[in-house]
Design an enzyme around this catalytic site. Structure first.
Site, short mmCIF file in Angstrom:
data_model
loop_
_atom_site.label_atom_id
_atom_site.label_comp_id
_atom_site.label_asym_id
_atom_site.label_seq_id
_atom_site.Cartn_x
_atom_site.Cartn_y
_atom_site.Cartn_z
CG ASP A 144 -6.44 -15.62 -2.77
OD1 ASP A 144 -7.14 -14.58 -2.82
OD2 ASP A 144 -6.40 -16.36 -1.76
CB VAL A 174 0.98 11.65 -4.06
CG1 VAL A 174 1.13 13.09 -3.64
CG2 VAL A 174 -0.28 11.05 -3.45
CG ASP A 191 -10.15 -12.02 -0.03
OD1 ASP A 191 -11.15 -12.60 0.44
OD2 ASP A 191 -9.40 -12.54 -0.87
CG ASN A 244 -1.28 8.92 2.99
OD1 ASN A 244 -1.78 7.99 2.37
ND2 ASN A 244 -0.56 9.86 2.41
NE ARG A 302 -4.18 1.67 2.15
CZ ARG A 302 -4.31 2.62 3.07
NH1 ARG A 302 -3.44 2.70 4.06
NH2 ARG A 302 -5.30 3.49 3.01
N GLY A 339 3.93 11.03 -8.66
CA GLY A 339 4.84 10.03 -9.19
C GLY A 339 5.54 9.21 -8.12
CG ASP A 346 8.12 11.59 -5.54
OD1 ASP A 346 7.41 10.97 -4.72
OD2 ASP A 346 7.89 12.76 -5.90
CB SER A 393 6.93 12.63 -1.85
OG SER A 393 5.77 12.09 -2.45
CG HIS A 401 -1.67 5.33 -0.22
ND1 HIS A 401 -2.48 6.06 0.63
CD2 HIS A 401 -2.45 4.31 -0.67
CE1 HIS A 401 -3.67 5.49 0.71
NE2 HIS A 401 -3.68 4.43 -0.08
CG ASP A 402 5.82 7.40 -3.49
OD1 ASP A 402 6.00 8.52 -2.96
OD2 ASP A 402 6.50 7.01 -4.45
CG HIS A 456 -8.38 -3.41 -2.03
ND1 HIS A 456 -9.41 -2.49 -2.12
CD2 HIS A 456 -7.26 -2.68 -1.80
CE1 HIS A 456 -8.92 -1.27 -1.96
NE2 HIS A 456 -7.63 -1.36 -1.78
CB THR A 457 -6.66 -10.42 -2.96
OG1 THR A 457 -7.00 -11.76 -2.61
CG2 THR A 457 -5.16 -10.34 -3.19
#
Length: 328
Positions: A253, A75, A245, A99, A67, A77, A79, A81, A71-72, A198-199
């Site tokens: 899976d 935002v 899941d 976050n 994750r 690209g 990088d 941050s 989440h990087d 999200h599995t």
């Protein structure tokens, strides 16, 4: 986030083209799977051993590390941050709404970075480390592997506002999800395949309460089970978690897609991928039927995402500590 008038205004051809433009344009062409072959030959085994150790200690950690990568990249690209801590004069992304009290695994990244500074100091960027960490996490949890393109450098700036605006909330509908991915140069297949992450992992009650109590596009027995750990009153149990899941939240899976077909997506945005609109329903059915196809498309989608606006050449820096810029 720019909203779209209707999913019918988008064609699969346009979304596919967006992927092609991303892959052939920008600085992503400077990335290479052999970037550290000579400068840091111990890179891959060093990273994987620490990721394995972290996941063995807590199976949920694999999803958390994956994750961090998502989440990087969404935002400004890929990088890294989002690894930067706030300081009295610097506001980072960690306390952005999507976050705060949500992103985790920073200590594992710190441990890996410290190990890299021992074996090849000043060579490997935090940006590249997180790309490798995400791949290793998926593999260790039972998912596919892929060749990680490397050569990214680390950002020296960050934007909490961009994190608030560019990370899709769990309340997004299908129009908004498609628009967000298209705006980042990703296609429809990338969207559905990447949501397949999200599995694995957990979601907080505050993010799925409205779905399990108020929505009709949900299996009633599933909603009842989820309600047992998520009280209806806001403020009660907000941070209680359940598996995204619910069948196998620590195994990578294709059961996530099987759940969507049964109206057992935990988040509103999850179930939007299978809601009768047609654009994404067919992909959900394909991935539910064939785990191999899901794995292949997920690996390709992760490579596409890793190509998003990398800093290369003399841009950015190679951080000595992933939590702060070098001149701090």
């Amino acid at each position: 986030m720019q909203k779209m008038a209707s999913p019918s205004s988008l064609s699969k051809a346009v979304l596919t083209l967006a992927c092609v433009v991303l892959l052939i344009g920008g600085t992503s062409a400077q990335l290479s799977i052999s970037y550290y072959a000579e400068s840091c030959p111990k890179l891959f085994p060093t990273v994987k051993s620490i990721v394995q150790e972290a996941i063995a200690e807590e199976a949920r950690m694999g999803a958390s590390l994956l994750r961090l990568f998502f989440h990087d990249c969404f935002v400004n690209g890929c990088d890294r941050s989002n690894l930067l801590d706030d300081t009295p004069t610097f506001t980072g992304e960690k306390n952005a709404i999507p976050n705060k009290n949500s992103l985790r695994g920073f200590d594992v990244v710190d441990k890996i970075k410290s190990a890299m500074e021992e074996v090849c100091p000043g060579i490997v960027s935090c940006a590249d480390l997180l790309a490798i960490i995400s791949r290793d996490s998926v593999e260790i949890l039972g998912g596919p592997g892929w060749d990680v393109k490397l050569g990214r450098r680390d950002a020296t700036t960050t934007s909490q506002a961009a994190a608030n605006n560019n990370l899709a909330p769990p309340t997004d509908n299908l129009n908004a999800l498609i628009s967000n991915f298209q705006n980042h140069g990703l296609c429809l297949k990338d969207l559905v395949a990447q949501y397949g992450a999200h599995t694995v992992g957990q979601a907080r009650c505050i993010n799925f309460r409205a779905r399990i109590y108020n929505e009709s596009n949900i299996d009633s027995s599933f909603a009842h089970v989820m309600q047992s750990n998520c009280p209806s009153v806001t403020g009660n149990g907000d941070n209680n978690t359940d598996g995204l899941d619910y069948q196998s939240a620590t195994s990578f899976d294709n059961t996530y897609f099987l759940n969507l077909m049964k109206k057992r997506g935990l988040l509103h945005s999850d179930q939007q991928l299978f809601n009768g609109a047609g654009y994404t329903d067919s992909l959900v059915r394909t991935y539910a039927k064939s785990q191999d196809t899901f794995f292949k498309d997920f690996a390709a989608a992760m490579i596409n995402m890793g190509d998003m606006k990398p800093l290369t050449g003399s841009n950015g820096e190679i951080r000595k500590n992933c939590r702060r810029v070098n001149n701090y």
